[in-house]
Write a protein that holds these residues in place. Structure first.
Motif, PDB file in Angstrom:
ATOM      1  N   ARG A   1      55.073 -67.177-140.788  1.00  0.00           N
ATOM      2  CA  ARG A   1      55.286 -68.522-140.255  1.00  0.00           C
ATOM      3  C   ARG A   1      53.950 -69.184-139.961  1.00  0.00           C
ATOM      4  N   GLU A   2      53.873 -70.467-140.231  1.00  0.00           N
ATOM      5  CA  GLU A   2      52.656 -71.226-139.926  1.00  0.00           C
ATOM      6  C   GLU A   2      52.823 -71.884-138.552  1.00  0.00           C
TER       7      GLU A   2
ATOM      8  N   GLU B   1      51.990 -75.136-136.211  1.00  0.00           N
ATOM      9  CA  GLU B   1      51.610 -76.539-136.415  1.00  0.00           C
ATOM     10  C   GLU B   1      50.186 -76.803-135.953  1.00  0.00           C
TER      11      GLU B   1
ATOM     12  N   PRO C   1      47.056 -74.823-138.795  1.00  0.00           N
ATOM     13  CA  PRO C   1      47.505 -74.647-140.191  1.00  0.00           C
ATOM     14  C   PRO C   1      46.632 -73.609-140.901  1.00  0.00           C
ATOM     15  N   PHE C   2      47.217 -72.907-141.841  1.00  0.00           N
ATOM     16  CA  PHE C   2      46.470 -71.874-142.570  1.00  0.00           C
ATOM     17  C   PHE C   2      45.275 -72.476-143.300  1.00  0.00           C
TER      18      PHE C   2
ATOM     19  N   THR D   1      46.801 -65.311-142.759  1.00  0.00           N
ATOM     20  CA  THR D   1      48.011 -64.518-142.518  1.00  0.00           C
ATOM     21  C   THR D   1      47.693 -63.063-142.846  1.00  0.00           C
TER      22      THR D   1
END
Lengths: 473, 473
Positions: free
Chosen positions: B153-154, B156, B159-160, B166
């Motif tokens: 899950r990202e 908000e 952000p990746f 991850t």
């Protein structure tokens, strides 16, 4: 019942227990109405396992393993400027913990219970139900438990002394000698070779036959090759001559080579203490190696028949010199002492299979038959092998030599033997012991339960799957 | 069956398998007469476990453990001038081994079998038995297996990006950042916190709720206190704001404190890939968290009824994000694909209990209910606890915090749950999994088998003895 002493020295008990190893667990609330004597002339109270065996050795094994694992971990990306192990600190920590337990146990037995007397003397049998102490006390009881254990064998060529010691002293050394020769090819020799080399000593292990002569041949070969990375292993030789000079020991071996050493650990087997207790004087039956003969209820035999009230347990009667076996023997004896008094049926000692574990480097854990033994016993058996390296956990270890072998009866799927060498072998064996003990076939055993991924237990899961496939061929 | 594409792009198969994790194990000789498409748009072939999950993490866990164990071993008498771990060397070794396996698997699926086609495209459902690829290919089959997995899950607020990664990238970092924040309170976060800190990074783990929220409360407390020796753990906070400057990340937490970091690992849960596959477009039933709903035969549901020929397995449908569960699902699906074609009875997926293991520092292994859960379910249950420190092996470890808890139904002696935290927890759990899976009561379980002395399994033996005693009260 024979007696050769003056009556005024005779003391009568309900129960005499000889030996404070597993025998010390026998007094229980169920026996609180009995007058009990507990006899031990040992240097320490509590037997070999607690004071000089399984328990303290593991407390040395663990730091030795840590140091060795890090030294060997270059292939895992670990480097170190050096790892040091402080022999004296470990020794003091271990016995700082063990000795008070032993002393506390002794004090409690000595004065903690009104019905129990502790006799700290050497005794010999002077009748089937009578023992005589060196000071001349004569103790008699209708029930006697003989749990007198075993002791290391001495070599004629190397009598015990300051620098020729047994496992009793092997952990209490004042300092760690630089060069140690370990004589023997069984669990005691293998564990001390790993401990001493892990602590930094230069170790040579010598044995007249291959190491672990009775184990599966692949286990033997792998142990010898893996062990040789950490210490020198020489098999097929014995000490022919030993001389001690300023530079320590010079041992001449039967192949005419010589070895220099500062100290020698003699771990060439153990003998039962029946000679010291003079159990032959009572007329009891003995095995050729000196152990007492017992029936399945742990009753000592005389002329092939059980002697009422006389039981034996542990090393003095068992073919297995193993603490978990002695403890099981003691549970059977404890139960049968009560049953016999109540004229109730006795309990037979049928527990099996018996696991055998070695906490050396590498570790070994086995039970039951090798393939050759199973075939010799007329079984239609197969063997499978699962390498650690064929599982995810083996990848994590970068392991290239450890494995699990299973010997399985073809028709029934019964586990006849399991043979593991490698990290965590003693705990990886347990699901297999459980299956064999409760009569579970290998059929459906792997797929009838989850094996968490990617734990080392996947080695066992895969071995079981191979076995299941193989017996269906 | 709906279609919204031109007929000339339609390709018909007997079986479509989406996902090459556990789904890749489904093609077998029993299916060799089927025309099969295997679909995966993943960065790597072979799914998460092989490429970015269980397997490579354990290859990092092992050297990190070794280094940490030696650093912590002062109390065991071990001292070291320093232990270094070479991140780049470990990374290259791990992926030098993993990547060729993934690539070899892919090459084989691509061209190794005449009946199998590999489709390396993103696909979406355009009917219950139809998927459409991004390039416009329309694939139809009477049987479809959906094993499309899950993804991180990202957040908000973060952000990746290059320095917010991850678990997919967490092991492939070009170098080890000095200060790493790990966000999450589950297995992924806990394992990486242990790996990074073991390799020498300064790690802060933050989580909005307690770590391992769903586990036994003593396990949670012990993990948090033991983990805190090696990295910083902050719970009850989230990242409110994140800014990136020359000195890296500044994270402002919900309690207004700030954290500086060179990199952030976001491991705050995983979501099933049903959105990417657009499974809702096929009308299938979904759980609230986005997972596909399946019946006990692993058949996907639509309007509460199974859809003929459509199966799901692993993270995309299971409440357990566990490789051993996905593999079991895949075995059930493989069997039912064949049975369905032969109009034979399907096999239900009833295997249990499901073990859950964490290879962090310390390790955790559990299955089944906590005492509270058992009571809430109306069971007359008891709980017992055995500390490692109460066994000989725990003495060898000088362990003062590890333990095993058992939850047992009073009348039946049934094992409802087992909860272990400490060294070797994942392998110590297996005899208990075996007992629970095969319906063995705790009554007689400890005494019906040998437990080799003084192995760590004595912890389990003693826990079972306590449980047996407790249910008899």
């Amino acid at each position: 019942m024979a007696s050769n002493t003056a009556n005024d020295r005779v003391e009568t008990f309900d129960l005499i227990i000889i030996g404070t190893g597993s025998g010390n667990s026998i007094p229980s609330p169920a026996l609180s109405d009995l007058k009990i004597a507990i006899v031990d002339d040992g240097r320490w109270f509590g037997g070999t396992c607690l004071n000089a065996g399984c328990i303290p050795t593991k407390m040395f094994v663990r730091p030795a393993d840590l140091a060795r694992n890090v030294r060997e971990a270059g292939r895992l990306g670990v480097s170190t400027a050096g790892v040091d192990l402080d022999w004296n600190a470990v020794r003091d920590r271990v016995f700082g913990r063990i000795d008070p337990i032993s002393q506390g146990g002794e004090a409690y037995r000595d004065s903690g219970e009104p019905n129990i007397s502790l006799v700290r003397e050497t005794v010999r049998f002077t009748g089937t139900h009578e023992i005589t102490t060196t000071s001349g006390r004569v103790l008699r009881a209708s029930q006697i438990v003989i749990g007198g254990g075993s002791r290391p064998r001495e070599l004629e060529v190397l009598p015990f002394g300051d620098t020729v010691f047994t496992s009793d002293d092997a952990m209490r050394l004042e300092s760690l000698p630089g060069r140690i020769v370990v004589i023997g090819g069984g669990v005691v020799a293998a564990e001390f070779a790993a401990i001493y080399s892990g602590f930094g000593a230069e170790v040579t292990q010598i044995n007249r036959s291959p190491l672990f002569r009775d184990l599966d041949r692949d286990i033997r070969a792998t142990f010898t090759s893996a062990g040789s990375r950490n210490w020198t292993i020489r098999t097929g030789v014995e000490v022919a001559e030993a001389t001690h000079g300023d530079a320590g020991w010079t041992l001449t071996l039967t192949d005419a080579s010589t070895l220099e050493a500062d100290a020698v650990l003699v771990a060439a087997g153990r003998r039962p203490n029946t000679d010291r207790l003079d159990t032959p004087a009572a007329g009891f039956d003995h095995h050729e190696d000196g152990r007492l003969q017992v029936d399945e209820y742990q009753r000592v035999l005389l002329g092939g028949q059980p002697v009422g009230g006389v039981y034996a347990l542990g090393d003095i009667s068992s073919p297995h010199q193993l603490k978990h076996v002695a403890n099981q023997d003691a549970r059977i004896v404890a139960s049968n002492l009560v049953a016999e008094r109540a004229d109730a049926p006795l309990t037979a000692n049928t527990l099996g299979p018996v696991p055998y574990t070695v906490f050396s480097a590498p570790e070994i854990a086995v039970f039951g038959a090798t393939l050759d033994e199973a075939k010799a016993a007329g079984k239609d058996a197969i063997e499978v092998r699962q390498d650690y390296g064929g599982t995810a956990w083996g990848w994590a270890l970068e392991d290239t030599e450890s494995f699990c072998k299973l010997v399985v009866e073809r028709g029934s799927g019964k586990l006849l033997g399991a043979h593991i060498i490698g990290p965590d072998a003693p705990i990886l064996l347990q699901p297999l012991i459980q299956a064999a003990s409760f009569g579970q076939s290998v059929k459906g055993l792997a797929r009838g339960q989850y094996w968490p991924h990617p734990a080392a237990t996947e080695i066992i899961e895969n071995a079981l799957l191979h076995a299941e496939e193989e017996i269906q061929k």
